[in-house]
Design a protein around this motif. Structure first.
Motif, PDB file in Angstrom:
ATOM      1  N   HIS A  49      10.016   5.541  -8.782  1.00 15.28           N
ATOM      2  CA  HIS A  49      10.607   6.008  -7.533  1.00 15.28           C
ATOM      3  C   HIS A  49       9.641   5.938  -6.360  1.00 15.28           C
ATOM      4  O   HIS A  49       9.234   4.852  -5.977  1.00 15.28           O
ATOM      5  N   ASP A  50       9.253   7.090  -5.803  1.00 12.22           N
ATOM      6  CA  ASP A  50       8.553   7.092  -4.517  1.00 12.22           C
ATOM      7  C   ASP A  50       7.049   6.964  -4.704  1.00 12.22           C
ATOM      8  O   ASP A  50       6.352   7.943  -4.947  1.00 12.22           O
ATOM      9  N   GLN A  51       6.568   5.752  -4.564  1.00 14.39           N
ATOM     10  CA  GLN A  51       5.123   5.512  -4.569  1.00 14.39           C
ATOM     11  C   GLN A  51       4.730   5.433  -3.097  1.00 14.39           C
ATOM     12  O   GLN A  51       4.885   4.411  -2.456  1.00 14.39           O
ATOM     13  N   HIS A  52       4.280   6.558  -2.541  1.00 16.79           N
ATOM     14  CA  HIS A  52       4.179   6.742  -1.102  1.00 16.79           C
ATOM     15  C   HIS A  52       2.791   6.356  -0.609  1.00 16.79           C
ATOM     16  O   HIS A  52       1.796   6.992  -0.948  1.00 16.79           O
ATOM     17  N   HIS A  53       2.723   5.300   0.180  1.00 11.19           N
ATOM     18  CA  HIS A  53       1.473   4.813   0.733  1.00 11.19           C
ATOM     19  C   HIS A  53       1.133   5.622   1.983  1.00 11.19           C
ATOM     20  O   HIS A  53       1.862   5.584   2.977  1.00 11.19           O
ATOM     21  N   LEU A  54       0.028   6.349   1.954  1.00 11.15           N
ATOM     22  CA  LEU A  54      -0.392   7.150   3.095  1.00 11.15           C
ATOM     23  C   LEU A  54      -1.165   6.276   4.080  1.00 11.15           C
ATOM     24  O   LEU A  54      -1.716   5.229   3.715  1.00 11.15           O
ATOM     25  N   ASP A  55      -1.239   6.722   5.329  1.00 15.87           N
ATOM     26  CA  ASP A  55      -1.841   5.888   6.372  1.00 15.87           C
ATOM     27  C   ASP A  55      -3.339   5.680   6.182  1.00 15.87           C
ATOM     28  O   ASP A  55      -3.916   4.752   6.742  1.00 15.87           O
ATOM     29  N   ASN A  56      -3.985   6.538   5.393  1.00 14.02           N
ATOM     30  CA  ASN A  56      -5.438   6.398   5.181  1.00 14.02           C
ATOM     31  C   ASN A  56      -5.775   5.564   3.948  1.00 14.02           C
ATOM     32  O   ASN A  56      -6.933   5.520   3.523  1.00 14.02           O
ATOM     33  N   GLY A  57      -4.772   4.899   3.359  1.00 10.31           N
ATOM     34  CA  GLY A  57      -5.011   4.060   2.194  1.00 10.31           C
ATOM     35  C   GLY A  57      -4.831   4.773   0.864  1.00 10.31           C
ATOM     36  O   GLY A  57      -4.847   4.135  -0.190  1.00 10.31           O
ATOM     37  N   GLU A  58      -4.662   6.096   0.901  1.00 11.41           N
ATOM     38  CA  GLU A  58      -4.433   6.847  -0.328  1.00 11.41           C
ATOM     39  C   GLU A  58      -2.974   6.728  -0.758  1.00 11.41           C
ATOM     40  O   GLU A  58      -2.116   6.275   0.011  1.00 11.41           O
ATOM     41  N   LEU A  59      -2.698   7.128  -1.987  1.00 11.01           N
ATOM     42  CA  LEU A  59      -1.354   7.014  -2.550  1.00 11.01           C
ATOM     43  C   LEU A  59      -0.908   8.347  -3.122  1.00 11.01           C
ATOM     44  O   LEU A  59      -1.694   9.049  -3.786  1.00 11.01           O
TER      45      LEU A  59
END
Length: 373
Positions: free
Chosen positions: A112-122
């Protein structure tokens, strides 16, 4: 004669109000494609595309630096139960506009939601197989509908650095009360509670949507405990919970088995954190004509319009704060799962479909490489 009802009704751009539509470009990944992500303008014209090596493991996004964040289906993930093939992911990539991989993180149990954060973290969801006693503690669901190995799989959340280092984790079995978060009676017991969206809140805590128990929760980053719980008296098998500027929560409420109503329809609601009151709602003027039993998305755009994904039918549309439809597009690409290494679900979904999980829209300045001049 054309046999697809959706094609007969019309595909591609269905209409646009040039004075009220938000400027920008809409990004989507057709789920039964081999791995195609398209970016279209407000006239429904394709302005860019990526053809990738893995079929979509749900959705794609543009991150702050203008690159594509893509969730692909892991080629070597275990075959846990048939519907796992529908919503698993596991290859979390960032790519430049030419399709070159900038970074990649793999987890064969991601879904489902593999959320890419703006700082490169997940921030993403995975599952773990519960031991028999813990599996028996999960309540509700269809009797004897556990996974083929007789086990129940429960959700976990992971937050990892850009290099893959584990920064934080959470397990549903350790923090959810099985009595308060029982599976709904029509849901299989193979997967609990089926987290289908994650969102990192401004205060650092985690917002999560739990489909098979019809709940939206806020998880304390510090303790893992549940700080806020919107239950099935408000939402029904919902998706895509996100935080608005004022702290309220925007939710795509699918509506399957909604309490106290016999007619099924989907809606988008904005809920106050303080008193759980619905402060804004969109549903079609003829409510039953807007419905998706699976998936779905809602994104509040700059200027106040809302982009909505009626996922199972490949429909993406934009409405104003007053609920006026100002843009509508139907994904014109139809394909079945055959040939995508998903034999377990070919019988569940044997027809050519144009479904997508969730679409996003971006203002022109968020994609500077598209028109560099």
């Amino acid at each position: 004669m054309e046999q697809s009802t959706l094609i007969c009704r019309g595909v591609g751009l269905r209409g646009v109000d040039p004075y009220q539509v938000s400027p920008g470009y809409t990004l989507f990944a057709h789920l039964t494609s081999p791995g195609t992500v398209k970016l279209i303008d407000n006239h429904g014209q394709e302005v860019h595309r990526w053809d990738l090596s893995y079929r979509p493991g749900r959705h794609a996004q543009i991150v702050r630096n203008g690159n594509l964040a893509y969730n692909g289906v892991h080629p070597d993930a275990p075959r846990l139960f048939p519907l796992w093939q529908k919503y698993r992911g596991g290859v979390m990539m960032e790519l430049d506009p030419q399709g070159n991989v900038v970074s990649e993180h793999r987890d064969p149990l991601a879904h489902h939601d593999q959320h890419h954060l703006d700082n490169g973290e997940l921030l993403y969801t995975t599952v773990e197989r519960l031991e028999l006693e813990k599996g028996d503690s999960v309540l509700g669901g269809i009797p004897h509908s556990e996974a083929p190995d007789g086990k129940v799989y429960a959700d976990c959340i992971k937050h990892v650095s850009s290099s893959g280092e584990l920064l934080w984790s959470w397990k549903a079995i350790d923090h959810l009360d099985p009595k308060k978060f029982a599976l709904q009676p029509h849901y299989p017991r193979e997967h609990w509670p089926l987290i289908n969206s994650l969102y990192s809140l401004k205060d650092g805590n985690i917002l999560a949507s739990l489909r098979s128990v019809s709940a939206v929760i806020i998880i304390s980053r510090e303790t893992g405990e549940i700080l806020w719980h919107l239950d099935s008296t408000v939402v029904a098998q919902q998706h895509c919970a996100s935080e608005m500027e004022d702290g309220s929560i925007l939710i795509f409420d699918n509506g399957t088995f909604r309490h106290h109503e016999s007619a099924t329809y989907s809606r988008v609601i904005q809920v106050s954190r303080e008193d759980k009151r619905i402060v804004w709602e969109y549903k079609d003027p003829h409510p039953m004509t807007f419905f998706t039993p699976l998936m779905g998305g809602a994104q509040r755009l700059r200027g106040g319009n809302t982009l909505i994904t009626e996922a199972a039918f490949g429909r993406i549309f934009e409405v104003t704060q007053e609920g006026e439809l100002v843009w509508e597009y139907i994904v014109p690409d139809f394909a079945a799962y055959k040939g995508l290494d998903a034999k377990e679900i070919e019988g569940y979904f044997p027809y050519p479909a144009n479904a997508l999980f969730r679409a996003y829209k971006y203002a022109p300045e968020q994609i500077p490489w598209l028109h560099p001049n």
